[in-house]
Motif scaffolding. Sequence first.
Motif, mmCIF file in Angstrom:
data_model
loop_
_atom_site.group_PDB
_atom_site.id
_atom_site.type_symbol
_atom_site.label_atom_id
_atom_site.label_comp_id
_atom_site.label_asym_id
_atom_site.label_seq_id
_atom_site.Cartn_x
_atom_site.Cartn_y
_atom_site.Cartn_z
ATOM 1 N N VAL A 1 0.834 -1.208 0.000
ATOM 2 C CA VAL A 1 0.000 0.000 0.000
ATOM 3 C C VAL A 1 0.870 1.261 0.000
ATOM 4 O O VAL A 1 0.612 2.213 -0.749
ATOM 5 N N LEU A 2 1.899 1.266 0.841
ATOM 6 C CA LEU A 2 2.765 2.446 0.933
ATOM 7 C C LEU A 2 3.417 2.754 -0.413
ATOM 8 O O LEU A 2 3.428 3.908 -0.873
ATOM 9 N N ILE A 3 3.964 1.733 -1.047
ATOM 10 C CA ILE A 3 4.616 1.942 -2.346
ATOM 11 C C ILE A 3 3.604 2.406 -3.387
ATOM 12 O O ILE A 3 3.864 3.328 -4.168
ATOM 13 N N TYR B 1 8.189 15.391 9.013
ATOM 14 C CA TYR B 1 8.223 16.022 7.689
ATOM 15 C C TYR B 1 8.275 14.970 6.593
ATOM 16 O O TYR B 1 7.575 15.088 5.572
ATOM 17 N N ALA B 2 9.088 13.929 6.811
ATOM 18 C CA ALA B 2 9.209 12.880 5.787
ATOM 19 C C ALA B 2 7.860 12.205 5.540
ATOM 20 O O ALA B 2 7.480 11.947 4.397
ATOM 21 N N GLY B 3 7.124 11.933 6.622
ATOM 22 C CA GLY B 3 5.822 11.287 6.470
ATOM 23 C C GLY B 3 4.827 12.181 5.748
ATOM 24 O O GLY B 3 4.057 11.711 4.893
ATOM 25 N N LYS B 4 4.849 13.478 6.077
ATOM 26 C CA LYS B 4 3.935 14.402 5.406
ATOM 27 C C LYS B 4 4.324 14.588 3.939
ATOM 28 O O LYS B 4 3.457 14.777 3.083
ATOM 29 N N ALA B 5 5.629 14.531 3.654
ATOM 30 C CA ALA B 5 6.070 14.622 2.260
ATOM 31 C C ALA B 5 5.610 13.393 1.473
ATOM 32 O O ALA B 5 5.172 13.500 0.319
ATOM 33 N N LEU B 6 5.680 12.211 2.112
ATOM 34 C CA LEU B 6 5.185 10.993 1.457
ATOM 35 C C LEU B 6 3.680 11.098 1.204
ATOM 36 O O LEU B 6 3.194 10.734 0.123
ATOM 37 N N SER B 7 2.939 11.632 2.181
ATOM 38 C CA SER B 7 1.494 11.788 2.017
ATOM 39 C C SER B 7 1.183 12.804 0.923
ATOM 40 O O SER B 7 0.217 12.638 0.164
ATOM 41 N N ALA B 8 1.993 13.867 0.836
ATOM 42 C CA ALA B 8 1.776 14.885 -0.197
ATOM 43 C C ALA B 8 1.956 14.280 -1.592
ATOM 44 O O ALA B 8 1.169 14.556 -2.510
ATOM 45 N N CYS B 9 2.981 13.443 -1.746
ATOM 46 C CA CYS B 9 3.198 12.781 -3.040
ATOM 47 C C CYS B 9 2.043 11.840 -3.362
ATOM 48 O O CYS B 9 1.683 11.663 -4.533
ATOM 49 N N SER B 10 1.471 11.261 -2.327
ATOM 50 C CA SER B 10 0.334 10.363 -2.533
ATOM 51 C C SER B 10 -0.908 11.132 -2.952
ATOM 52 O O SER B 10 -1.632 10.721 -3.858
ATOM 53 N N SER B 11 -1.147 12.286 -2.318
ATOM 54 C CA SER B 11 -2.380 13.038 -2.583
ATOM 55 C C SER B 11 -2.312 13.783 -3.912
ATOM 56 O O SER B 11 -3.276 13.773 -4.688
ATOM 57 N N ASN B 12 -1.191 14.460 -4.161
ATOM 58 C CA ASN B 12 -1.089 15.285 -5.374
ATOM 59 C C ASN B 12 0.383 15.419 -5.767
ATOM 60 O O ASN B 12 1.070 16.344 -5.311
#
Length: 286
Positions: A26-28, A159-170
Motif C-alpha cells: 500500500v505504501l509503495i 516532515y518525511a511522512g507528510k512529504a510521502l502523504s503529499a506525493c500520494s495526494s497530489n
Amino acid sequence: MSDFLVYLITGLGTGCGIALIGSGLVLIHRVTRVVNFAQGTFAVVGALTAISLLDAGLPHGLAELLGVAVAAVVGLLFGMVAIGRRGTSPQAALMVTLGLGILAYAVEVMLWGDQGRSSEGLSGAVTVFGARIQTHYLLIIGVTAAVFAAMAVLFGRTYAGKALSACSSNPYAARVVGISVTRMGLIAFAIGGALGGLAGVLLAPMNSMAFDSDVALIINGFAAAVVGSMHHIGRTLAGALFLGVAEAMVAGYGSATYQTVVALGLVLALMIGQAARTHSVVAEAG
C-alpha cells in the motif's frame, strides 16, 4: 473453546505478518502508483538472510535486524530500477517489479539453494483460558502493533511522512513546493522492503522459507491491500487480520490445503465488489 482460542491467536499472528507485507504494498502504491509484485521477495530475502546469519553464530536480535536492513536495501535497489528513470509509467514499473522478482529467484537459489529453511523463534508457550499459545505468535503481534504505531507517528508528525502523504495526494503540487517525488518513491520502496523483510523474519520460525515462498506471501499481502483499496493502511491491517484468522480457522477445522483458496476467493470477491461500486459511481456521475 481452547482450540478456537489457539486458532484465533495463531490466525492473528499470521495476519500480522500478512499486514506487514500488505502495508508495504500500500505504501509503495500510494506514493508511486506502482503495484509492486516483488513485495514477497523482500520477505524471502529478509528471512533467508537472518537464517544464514543465525547459522553463522550471530545472536538473535542482531541477525533479524540485519535481515530487515538487507531487505530494505533490496527494496531501495528495486525502486531505483523500477522508478528511477524519469518518465517511467506505473504500468511499466509494475512489469519491472515482476521481472525483478523472477530474477531474484535465480539469485536466491544460488545463495541459499532451493530447499526451504526456517529459524528458531521465541521459545515457550503461555496458557490462556486453557489454550496453550506459542509465545512467538504473541511476539509477532506485539512487534506488528509497535510498527503500525510508529507508522502513525511517521505519517502524522514528521516532515518525511507528510512529504510521502503529499506525493500520494497530489504529486504535481508536491513538485511545486519542492518535494522530489522520485526520492519519496525510493524511500517508499525502502520502507516497503523493510516491512516485507520484517514479515519474513517474523514468519520464518512458523513457515519454512524458500526462494518461491514469495508467491503465497504476495497473494495474502495483495488480498489485504485490496481490502484497503491499495491506499488505506488501517483497512489493510484489518483485512490482513481477518484473512489470517479465516485461514487459521479453515486449516484448524478443515484442511490447510484450502488456505490459499480462501485468500484467492477473498481477492476475487473484493475486486468484483469494488469494480461493481466503481461502475455504479461512474453511471451515477454520467
